[in-house]
Design a protein around this motif. Structure first.
Motif, short mmCIF file in Angstrom:
data_model
loop_
_atom_site.label_atom_id
_atom_site.label_comp_id
_atom_site.label_asym_id
_atom_site.label_seq_id
_atom_site.Cartn_x
_atom_site.Cartn_y
_atom_site.Cartn_z
N ALA A 124 4.87 8.28 -7.64
CA ALA A 124 3.59 8.80 -7.14
C ALA A 124 2.65 7.69 -6.70
N GLU A 125 2.73 6.52 -7.33
CA GLU A 125 1.81 5.44 -6.98
C GLU A 125 2.20 4.70 -5.72
N LEU B 218 1.66 13.62 3.59
CA LEU B 218 0.83 14.18 4.63
C LEU B 218 1.52 15.44 5.14
N ALA C 187 2.56 6.26 3.70
CA ALA C 187 2.15 7.56 4.23
C ALA C 187 3.42 8.31 4.64
N TYR C 188 3.68 9.42 3.97
CA TYR C 188 4.95 10.12 4.14
C TYR C 188 4.70 11.53 4.67
N VAL D 39 3.47 6.43 -2.80
CA VAL D 39 3.60 7.32 -1.65
C VAL D 39 2.46 8.32 -1.64
N GLU D 40 2.04 8.70 -0.44
CA GLU D 40 1.11 9.81 -0.30
C GLU D 40 1.66 10.75 0.77
N GLN E 240 0.84 -1.19 0.00
CA GLN E 240 0.00 0.00 0.00
C GLN E 240 0.88 1.24 0.00
N LYS E 241 0.29 2.35 -0.42
CA LYS E 241 1.06 3.59 -0.48
C LYS E 241 1.67 3.91 0.89
#
Length: 242
Positions: A233-234, A239, A82-83, A236-237, A79-80
């Motif tokens: 981009a796919e 925050l 969360a950064y 990591v997301e 899963q991505k």
């Protein structure tokens, strides 16, 4: 309904294979990081040819669900990540908090000179000698980002060698007596991966990336390093935190 019956109803065989694998990922039969069965085994399971399997896997890769590693196989993407982007951003801590193992690899280190922009970011004169470090960072087996880092060659002599040994920007700075530092302003833009970074990040050409430019400062405000990072981009997301 058999595979042949479903295919005759107008649903492409490759789509059926892709849907079956996706269900296996969703229900936990294939966990994040797991290696999928080989093409021949998948072909036998679904009674299709290997070309159909390859198309199904390519479709899943396009959606970011699986990733093919040359000479190794196809793996389920995690899963991505969360950064968080905050004043104190450490890759190893972020990845570790997500339950994954952080890794850093130096691609190369070279001498450079400060352009007007780099000089402004680092508080140096234009033309000042710099060390340029190209590195890739991974979470478990998955490449997350490629970064280019510049720092003063006078303040950090031999920085490339130190980073190659420590594989960590934080540990490299500790080598020079810097125990803590803070992130300055962070600029995020969107981009498309080029051929060089596509190979490093194990991405198909044309996939989106998130480009992050930032400068880290000593607690007294003095600039230390400035970075130009390209994130898949796919995977990591970001925050944004205070």
């Amino acid at each position: 309904m058999s595979m042949q019956d479903t295919a005759s109803s107008g649903v492409a065989l490759w789509r059926l294979v892709a849907d079956g694998i996706e269900r296996g990922i969703a229900n936990g039969r294939f966990a994040a990081g797991d290696k999928l069965p080989g093409e021949m085994e998948i072909a036998e399971t679904y009674r299709v040819n290997r070309h159909t399997v390859r198309r199904a896997l390519a479709a899943l890769a396009e959606r970011g669900l699986v990733r093919a590693e040359r000479g190794s196989g196809t793996y389920v993407e995690a899963q991505k990540l969360a950064y968080p982007l905050r004043s104190r951003t450490r890759f190893s801590e972020i990845v570790g908090a997500d339950g994954r193992e952080p890794h850093g690899k130096m691609i190369e280190a070279s001498d450079d000179v400060a352009t007007r922009e780099l000089a402004r970011e680092l508080g140096l004169k234009t033309g000042a000698p710099l060390v340029r470090i190209e590195a890739i960072r991974l979470a478990d087996r998955t490449p997350i980002c490629v970064s280019t880092t510049w720092l003063s060659a006078e303040l950090f002599p031999g920085a490339g060698t130190v980073f190659a040994a420590t594989r960590s920007m934080t540990k490299m700075l500790e080598h020079y007596g810097i125990r803590d530092y803070r992130r300055g302003a962070t600029r995020i833009t969107a981009g498309i991966v080029d051929a060089t970074d596509a190979a490093r990040l194990d991405l198909p050409l044309g996939r989106p990336i998130l480009v992050v430019d930032a400068t880290d400062h000593h607690l007294d405000g003095k600039p230390l390093v400035t970075k130009h990072s390209r994130f898949a981009a796919e995977r990591v997301e970001f925050l944004v935190e205070p």
